[in-house]
Design a protein around this motif. Sequence first.
Motif, PDB file in Angstrom:
ATOM      1  N   LEU A   1     -25.929 -22.901   8.782  1.00  0.00           N
ATOM      2  CA  LEU A   1     -26.476 -21.654   9.315  1.00  0.00           C
ATOM      3  C   LEU A   1     -25.403 -20.595   9.516  1.00  0.00           C
ATOM      4  CD1 LEU A   1     -29.008 -23.333   9.624  1.00  0.00           C
ATOM      5  CD2 LEU A   1     -29.329 -22.389  11.906  1.00  0.00           C
ATOM      6  N   LEU A   2     -25.847 -19.353   9.551  1.00  0.00           N
ATOM      7  CA  LEU A   2     -24.958 -18.237   9.808  1.00  0.00           C
ATOM      8  C   LEU A   2     -24.195 -18.445  11.112  1.00  0.00           C
ATOM      9  CD1 LEU A   2     -27.398 -15.334   8.893  1.00  0.00           C
ATOM     10  CD2 LEU A   2     -25.291 -15.890   7.673  1.00  0.00           C
ATOM     11  N   GLY A   3     -22.922 -18.198  11.094  1.00  0.00           N
ATOM     12  CA  GLY A   3     -22.104 -18.306  12.291  1.00  0.00           C
ATOM     13  C   GLY A   3     -21.741 -19.716  12.681  1.00  0.00           C
ATOM     14  N   CYS A   4     -22.071 -20.702  11.833  1.00  0.00           N
ATOM     15  CA  CYS A   4     -21.777 -22.102  12.151  1.00  0.00           C
ATOM     16  C   CYS A   4     -20.722 -22.634  11.179  1.00  0.00           C
ATOM     17  CB  CYS A   4     -23.039 -22.951  12.059  1.00  0.00           C
ATOM     18  SG  CYS A   4     -24.321 -22.496  13.257  1.00  0.00           S
ATOM     19  N   ALA A   5     -19.514 -22.794  11.675  1.00  0.00           N
ATOM     20  CA  ALA A   5     -18.409 -23.290  10.847  1.00  0.00           C
ATOM     21  C   ALA A   5     -18.466 -24.812  10.799  1.00  0.00           C
ATOM     22  CB  ALA A   5     -17.078 -22.797  11.407  1.00  0.00           C
ATOM     23  N   VAL A   6     -19.479 -25.328  10.126  1.00  0.00           N
ATOM     24  CA  VAL A   6     -19.737 -26.768  10.082  1.00  0.00           C
ATOM     25  C   VAL A   6     -19.003 -27.389   8.905  1.00  0.00           C
ATOM     26  CG1 VAL A   6     -21.523 -28.507   9.690  1.00  0.00           C
ATOM     27  CG2 VAL A   6     -21.938 -26.622  11.281  1.00  0.00           C
ATOM     28  N   GLN A   7     -18.353 -28.503   9.176  1.00  0.00           N
ATOM     29  CA  GLN A   7     -17.692 -29.271   8.134  1.00  0.00           C
ATOM     30  C   GLN A   7     -17.993 -30.746   8.337  1.00  0.00           C
ATOM     31  OE1 GLN A   7     -13.533 -28.417   7.400  1.00  0.00           O
ATOM     32  NE2 GLN A   7     -13.697 -26.369   8.279  1.00  0.00           N
ATOM     33  N   THR A   8     -17.661 -31.525   7.310  1.00  0.00           N
ATOM     34  CA  THR A   8     -17.699 -32.978   7.400  1.00  0.00           C
ATOM     35  C   THR A   8     -16.269 -33.481   7.432  1.00  0.00           C
ATOM     36  OG1 THR A   8     -19.800 -33.177   6.216  1.00  0.00           O
ATOM     37  CG2 THR A   8     -18.384 -35.103   6.248  1.00  0.00           C
ATOM     38  N   PHE A   9     -15.914 -34.236   8.466  1.00  0.00           N
ATOM     39  CA  PHE A   9     -14.577 -34.825   8.576  1.00  0.00           C
ATOM     40  C   PHE A   9     -14.643 -36.297   8.219  1.00  0.00           C
ATOM     41  CE2 PHE A   9     -12.141 -31.964  11.832  1.00  0.00           C
ATOM     42  CZ  PHE A   9     -12.244 -30.888  10.957  1.00  0.00           C
ATOM     43  N   ASP A  10     -13.647 -36.756   7.443  1.00  0.00           N
ATOM     44  CA  ASP A  10     -13.549 -38.177   7.151  1.00  0.00           C
ATOM     45  C   ASP A  10     -12.862 -38.893   8.311  1.00  0.00           C
ATOM     46  OD1 ASP A  10     -10.815 -37.704   6.936  1.00  0.00           O
ATOM     47  OD2 ASP A  10     -10.770 -37.874   4.753  1.00  0.00           O
ATOM     48  N   GLU A  11     -12.576 -40.183   8.123  1.00  0.00           N
ATOM     49  CA  GLU A  11     -12.012 -40.965   9.221  1.00  0.00           C
ATOM     50  C   GLU A  11     -10.613 -40.504   9.623  1.00  0.00           C
ATOM     51  OE1 GLU A  11     -11.547 -43.399   5.379  1.00  0.00           O
ATOM     52  OE2 GLU A  11     -12.985 -42.037   6.303  1.00  0.00           O
ATOM     53  N   HIS A  12      -9.979 -39.682   8.775  1.00  0.00           N
ATOM     54  CA  HIS A  12      -8.657 -39.145   9.088  1.00  0.00           C
ATOM     55  C   HIS A  12      -8.726 -37.726   9.646  1.00  0.00           C
ATOM     56  CE1 HIS A  12      -7.124 -42.646   7.006  1.00  0.00           C
ATOM     57  NE2 HIS A  12      -7.777 -42.300   5.910  1.00  0.00           N
ATOM     58  N   GLY A  13      -9.957 -37.226   9.863  1.00  0.00           N
ATOM     59  CA  GLY A  13     -10.101 -35.876  10.388  1.00  0.00           C
ATOM     60  C   GLY A  13      -9.869 -34.798   9.357  1.00  0.00           C
ATOM     61  N   LYS A  14     -10.102 -35.106   8.079  1.00  0.00           N
ATOM     62  CA  LYS A  14      -9.924 -34.134   7.007  1.00  0.00           C
ATOM     63  C   LYS A  14     -11.284 -33.723   6.445  1.00  0.00           C
ATOM     64  CE  LYS A  14      -5.396 -34.476   7.067  1.00  0.00           C
ATOM     65  NZ  LYS A  14      -4.543 -33.353   7.503  1.00  0.00           N
ATOM     66  N   PRO A  15     -11.469 -32.433   6.116  1.00  0.00           N
ATOM     67  CA  PRO A  15     -12.745 -31.993   5.552  1.00  0.00           C
ATOM     68  C   PRO A  15     -13.003 -32.619   4.189  1.00  0.00           C
ATOM     69  CG  PRO A  15     -11.413 -30.131   6.309  1.00  0.00           C
ATOM     70  CD  PRO A  15     -10.523 -31.319   6.306  1.00  0.00           C
ATOM     71  N   VAL A  16     -14.250 -33.040   3.954  1.00  0.00           N
ATOM     72  CA  VAL A  16     -14.620 -33.638   2.673  1.00  0.00           C
ATOM     73  C   VAL A  16     -15.949 -33.053   2.198  1.00  0.00           C
ATOM     74  CG1 VAL A  16     -13.378 -35.808   3.021  1.00  0.00           C
ATOM     75  CG2 VAL A  16     -15.712 -35.574   3.886  1.00  0.00           C
ATOM     76  N   ILE A  17     -16.160 -33.093   0.901  1.00  0.00           N
ATOM     77  CA  ILE A  17     -17.410 -32.673   0.266  1.00  0.00           C
ATOM     78  C   ILE A  17     -17.952 -33.852  -0.524  1.00  0.00           C
ATOM     79  CG2 ILE A  17     -18.461 -31.099  -1.422  1.00  0.00           C
ATOM     80  CD1 ILE A  17     -17.656 -29.675   1.101  1.00  0.00           C
ATOM     81  N   ASP A  18     -19.269 -33.976  -0.557  1.00  0.00           N
ATOM     82  CA  ASP A  18     -19.940 -35.068  -1.278  1.00  0.00           C
ATOM     83  C   ASP A  18     -19.543 -36.438  -0.741  1.00  0.00           C
ATOM     84  OD1 ASP A  18     -21.741 -33.859  -3.051  1.00  0.00           O
ATOM     85  OD2 ASP A  18     -20.127 -33.327  -4.429  1.00  0.00           O
ATOM     86  N   ALA A  19     -19.288 -36.492   0.546  1.00  0.00           N
ATOM     87  CA  ALA A  19     -18.988 -37.764   1.201  1.00  0.00           C
ATOM     88  C   ALA A  19     -19.558 -37.714   2.612  1.00  0.00           C
ATOM     89  CB  ALA A  19     -17.483 -38.014   1.241  1.00  0.00           C
ATOM     90  N   VAL A  20     -19.965 -38.873   3.120  1.00  0.00           N
ATOM     91  CA  VAL A  20     -20.527 -38.948   4.465  1.00  0.00           C
ATOM     92  C   VAL A  20     -19.404 -39.011   5.483  1.00  0.00           C
ATOM     93  CG1 VAL A  20     -21.986 -40.272   6.035  1.00  0.00           C
ATOM     94  CG2 VAL A  20     -22.600 -40.090   3.615  1.00  0.00           C
ATOM     95  N   GLY A  21     -19.504 -38.186   6.514  1.00  0.00           N
ATOM     96  CA  GLY A  21     -18.508 -38.187   7.573  1.00  0.00           C
ATOM     97  C   GLY A  21     -19.073 -37.598   8.845  1.00  0.00           C
ATOM     98  N   GLU A  22     -18.191 -37.307   9.782  1.00  0.00           N
ATOM     99  CA  GLU A  22     -18.599 -36.741  11.067  1.00  0.00           C
ATOM    100  C   GLU A  22     -18.948 -35.257  10.921  1.00  0.00           C
ATOM    101  OE1 GLU A  22     -19.029 -37.893  14.070  1.00  0.00           O
ATOM    102  OE2 GLU A  22     -18.002 -39.833  14.180  1.00  0.00           O
TER     103      GLU A  22
END
Length: 621
Positions: free
Chosen positions: A395-416
């Motif tokens: 959504l607009l204004g939501c800086a949402v990312q997926t973090f892996d187990e090392h706290g790094k942003p990932v794409i096409d992978a399940v994370g936090e």
Amino acid sequence: MPGAKWFPGATVNYVEQVFRHVDRASAAGLPAIVSRNEKGDHREVAWPDLRRQVASLALHLRSQGVQPGDRVVGYLPNIPEAIVAFLATASIGAVWSICAPDMGTQAVLDRFKQIEPKVLIACDGVTYSGVVYDRTEVLAQIRAALPSVRHVIVHENIGTASSVADCVRFDRVVSRDDNATASFEPQWLPFDHPLWIVYSSGTTGLPKPIVHGHGGTVIVALTTLAIHCDIGCSYKQSSFGERFHWYSSTGWVMWNAQIGGLLNGTTLCIYDGNPGGTKANPDWTTLWRFAADLKVSFFGVGAAFFANCMKAGVEFSKCGDLSSIRALGTTGSPLSEEVQSWGSRQFAALALSNGNQEQADIWWCNISGGTDFAGAFIGGNRELPTIPGEMQCRLLGCAVQTFDEHGKPVIDAVGELVCTEPIPSMPLFLWGDTDGKRLIASYFDTYPDNYDGTGRGPAWRHGDWLKITGRGTCIIYGRSDATINRHGLRMGTSELYRAVEALPEVVDSLVVDIEYLGRESFMPLFVALGTDVVLDEKLKGKINDAIRIALSPRFVPNAIYQVAEIPRTLSGKKQELPIKKLLLGQPLENVINKDAMANPGCLEWYRGFAEKYLNRDRTNA
């Protein structure tokens, strides 16, 4: 984060944003609220009457000494009176909080005791699933345990209000109609003045009393509903206007979200009762017939509702004239690809019969957010394609990312699921959390620094598993603390449920992965089956095959058990983590709050199962 300041020096009031629509919507002959309950009682509240009732109650609260910052609490179902009570409270700068009348005494007190309310607005009882529940005794217990309450207002909902002593009647309080109500104006407040307190229940300890502000809530509600959900002003739509329905009890934040429609001049269509009929006569057409009668244009409900409709074989063509519906909303749990495709086929068939081509490719606005910030991180966009089982965008204004187990942003992978920048409706604070430690521990301890290299402070950890695809779409896999990690492969429980609950014999299911340090995990699957269905070896094989084919042989459970019910919260969430902790040896009373459950009676079976399981484990150790 935390502690971001938005628009310092600006003044605002949530209710002022609602009232600005009164004249135009009224001139168009459109109601503010249309309400119905299980008994068929139908009511409409006109925009001018909504403003008058709010003013009348607000003036009464002031006469009782309610000041800005004082807490006013509600013990009310999803009826117009609850909306009036909230708006009146907010209009004078008092802080609102509400619990649903189906909540037990202790669950209510666990919430209200923390915030020490000055006024209690309650009902005498409710009707649900065809049964009338007199709540006057519970109301007396609540009053006795809240010494801070100086004034009580009671709405007669089932006809027993006369038995409540030392109170005033709601209908009398809102009956005032004079120069004072006509000239009443909401009080201008600082942008971050507290609006309401909502609660996020953990599995242990008291619920977190989360405080949201006027300004941030208005901005995020309008962004989510008006822009992403495409919910327009009533007086800019068809002859019936925009009619917005999102089924919810008052104990779920979607009730707050539904009220947000008023901020944009939308007519709210609210239903009080069981969406699945009664135990004696289950009927999953109830809300569809409600939507047909009221000409609902945006139909929102928890994802489990659509799954239940599919299981029950509901045919939309037999539910009345649904041609007004132009959008479907879901939240609360992941919506499976199978269920969404089933619903789309039903609407495509409707389009052939009624000629409404918009329904031929019905738009699903699937959202995911939380009570914690009274908004959504992920949702819909009318301009993007719809892919079953996926949410269209962040959504607009939501800086949402997926973090892996090392706290790094990932794409096409399940994370936090994390949010790396503040949002206006994030909590101002948790009530009573004077040093902010509980707020930080709840959301910011996991990632104390942004791991994307920005160094801009902590990231908000929301507690969901998320995959952001290369297309920018999003898939929620359930709560991150309920994820299965089998043989080195991590999987959200929602994928297993999708496979198991696609079987016609399975009504509901719950899986937990009991992990031991240095030992192989044990993963039991609990299934609630249809009427007269027995869990035999043939059905066990069918369930295992479904998991093996849909997921992986790694996720075939160690054992399958038939149960009467799957434990769920009042908002419908499966109680995976409490059952997991129970099977790890923690006492039942330490891991779950029965008063916050929809079906606490089922817990004794799980307690007995846990005792047998733990005894077996000790014997085999």
